[in-house]
Design an enzyme around this catalytic site. Structure first.
Site, PDB file in Angstrom:
ATOM      1  N   HIS A 129     -44.227  25.880  30.061  1.00  0.00           N
ATOM      2  CA  HIS A 129     -44.946  26.197  31.304  1.00  0.00           C
ATOM      3  C   HIS A 129     -44.249  27.288  32.115  1.00  0.00           C
ATOM      4  O   HIS A 129     -44.903  28.022  32.861  1.00  0.00           O
ATOM      5  CB  HIS A 129     -45.103  24.937  32.158  1.00  0.00           C
ATOM      6  N   PHE A 375     -42.867  17.683  27.241  1.00  0.00           N
ATOM      7  CA  PHE A 375     -41.855  18.735  27.249  1.00  0.00           C
ATOM      8  C   PHE A 375     -42.293  20.008  27.987  1.00  0.00           C
ATOM      9  O   PHE A 375     -41.932  21.124  27.576  1.00  0.00           O
ATOM     10  CB  PHE A 375     -41.429  19.082  25.806  1.00  0.00           C
ATOM     11  N   CYS A 376     -43.077  19.861  29.045  1.00  0.00           N
ATOM     12  CA  CYS A 376     -43.537  21.032  29.825  1.00  0.00           C
ATOM     13  C   CYS A 376     -44.197  22.083  28.930  1.00  0.00           C
ATOM     14  O   CYS A 376     -44.029  23.297  29.162  1.00  0.00           O
ATOM     15  CB  CYS A 376     -42.390  21.681  30.600  1.00  0.00           C
ATOM     16  N   ALA A 377     -44.894  21.614  27.914  1.00  0.00           N
ATOM     17  CA  ALA A 377     -45.625  22.535  27.037  1.00  0.00           C
ATOM     18  C   ALA A 377     -46.900  21.803  26.615  1.00  0.00           C
ATOM     19  O   ALA A 377     -47.158  21.597  25.425  1.00  0.00           O
ATOM     20  CB  ALA A 377     -44.774  22.922  25.836  1.00  0.00           C
TER      21      ALA A 377
END
Ligand code: PLP
Length: 453
Positions: A129, A375-377
């Site tokens: 992100h 995982f911020c993805a």
């Protein structure tokens, strides 16, 4: 272990000393074990060498660029010499600028803030992100997840072919995925970007701790990375690269340090002359300890030698992948396939298990710290799982029934300070948990699994 593997193992370097290597943690089942930090992709432990350098400097701490005193002068020198060290570490061009930020997120937001008017931005949906989101005020094109490195280059080529070749454009790409650990074809993507008159920024948050990153060799325009993933967790990051866009724009933050001259105008307003050096984007008192720690880590990794660090890490990756492959319920997530070159970041799901529950059991019963979730993805994990990751599900109950798609994943990651014992314990723990189940009860608290004690 075969004789040839044993002989090869002896040629591997030992792990670099890191802080916390002797820390013990309690197990819910009784007793204590040495903590196995296997979440390097989130934040790596400080190198002992970095800590020692910081401790040696600490008594001499003083303000940077702001004081006449001896310690201020010394601290200013240390700060500016750190800039030179980082420039050397990244193989910067003579006219590149190294700007100290708070993190990779901060570096990429800084670059987003200085984009020329009408700049087009091209970014793969697979990005973290931090590289996906800063461009939303620009004319951004999100590119679909490629399934091979070659497809990544083709996808970018086709997107760039349609654009106005005379307007400014930026491609943002990660060097190593924080989800799969897979390496992206940075050199080829840079060549494609430049062939179409675009520039490219490399998100090296996960690459720089594991591989040499040479801005000229890769031919990228900017590189961003964070100290806390590079064994220097003192709150600083780096944006290095071309000066022109940076100097043509207003400062990222307005304030002291960025301004050379400030004067009241006759009409009552204020005129400002901004610096045209890196200081333009470093307003406020700089984090000299954070910056010095990054320089110390750069020196320590260079002296240890990336060839031997990479060889050791590949040996650990082999152990983890072989161990996980022997557990049929485990599925390792991969975009580019089994043979893709990768760093020590491996995400997986376990059939019939809630990922938060699995990660909680690894911690509580084995003293192993990993990460679970998205995982911020989110778009990448959604693609890899083929599911819509919305909720963790209830602890204890698998978020997906056996054979169905998981909603979250577990990530194990390691690096220069990881001893073999940590990954061996991890493989043993995964094998036992899948075979025997958890030995403790867990409950959901604030959406996460925790031991019911
Ligand atoms: C590939 C990648 N890019 C960017 C970031 C953001 O780094 P930071 O949180 O240090 O800003 C991360 C953090 O995990 C990452 O893995």
């Amino acid at each position: 272990m075969s004789v040839s593997t044993a002989a090869a193992d002896q040629s591997l370097c030992t792990p670099l000393p890191v802080l916390g290597r002797d820390v013990t943690v309690p197990l819910v089942t009784g007793g204590e074990v040495t903590y196995a930090a296997l979440d390097y992709a989130a934040s790596a432990p400080a190198l002992q060498r970095v800590w020692d350098d910081v401790a040696a400097y600490a008594p001499y701490y003083g303000s940077v660029h702001r004081g006449a005193g001896y310690l201020s002068q010394l601290s200013t020198d240390l700060f500016e010499n750190s800039r030179v060290t980082v420039a050397e570490f990244l193989g910067c061009r003579a006219d590149d600028q190294v700007i100290f930020t708070r993190s990779t997120t901060d570096s990429l937001n800084l670059l987003a803030a200085v984009l020329p008017a009408d700049c087009e931005v091209f970014v793969f949906e697979t990005e973290h992100h931090a590289s996906l989101l800063p461009w939303r005020d620009a004319r951004v094109t999100y590119l679909n997840a490629p399934r091979t490195p070659g497809e990544a280059v083709q996808t970018l080529e086709s997107a760039l072919a349609d654009r106005d070749p005379y307007g400014p454009a930026l491609v943002c790409v990660t060097g190593a995925s924080n989800v799969t650990g897979e390496l992206w074809p940075v050199r080829e993507l840079a060549a494609a970007a430049h062939a179409h008159g675009a520039r490219i920024v490399l998100d090296a948050a996960q690459l720089a701790p594991h591989h040499p990153v040479d801005i000229q060799d890769l031919d990228v325009d900017w590189v961003a990375f964070s100290g806390h993933k590079l064994y220097a967790p003192f709150g600083s990051g780096v944006l290095a690269g071309r000066a022109d866009w940076l100097q043509a724009s207003e400062p990222y933050l307005a304030g002291g340090g960025a301004s050379r001259k400030v004067a009241r105008r006759a009409d009552g307003g204020v005129d400002v002359e901004w610096h045209d050096s890196a200081a333009r984007h470093e307003a406020g008192s700089p984090n000299v300890i954070g910056v010095y720690s990054i320089a110390s880590a750069c020196k320590a990794l260079t002296e240890a030698g990336f060839d031997s660090l990479v060889a050791r890490e590949q040996h650990l990756i082999g152990k983890v992948r072989d161990g996980l492959a022997a557990v049929p319920e485990v599925k390792v997530l991969s975009l580019f396939g089994d043979d893709a070159p990768r760093v020590g970041v491996i995400s997986f799901v376990v059939d019939g298990w809630n990922s938060s529950h699995f990660a909680a059991a690894l911690s509580a019963e084995y003293g192993i710290g990993v990460r679970d979730g998205l995982f911020c993805a989110h778009p990448l994990v959604r693609t890899l799982l083929g599911s819509d990751p919305q909720s963790q599900g209830e602890c204890g109950a698998p978020e997906a029934a056996p054979g169905e798609k998981s909603l979250n994943a577990i990530r194990v990651s390691f690096g220069a300070g990881t001893p073999d014992e940590h990954v061996e314990r991890f493989v043993r723990a995964v094998t036992e948990l899948v075979r025997d189940g958890a030995r403790w009860n867990y409950r959901t608290e604030d959406g996460r699994c925790v031991p019911a004690v």
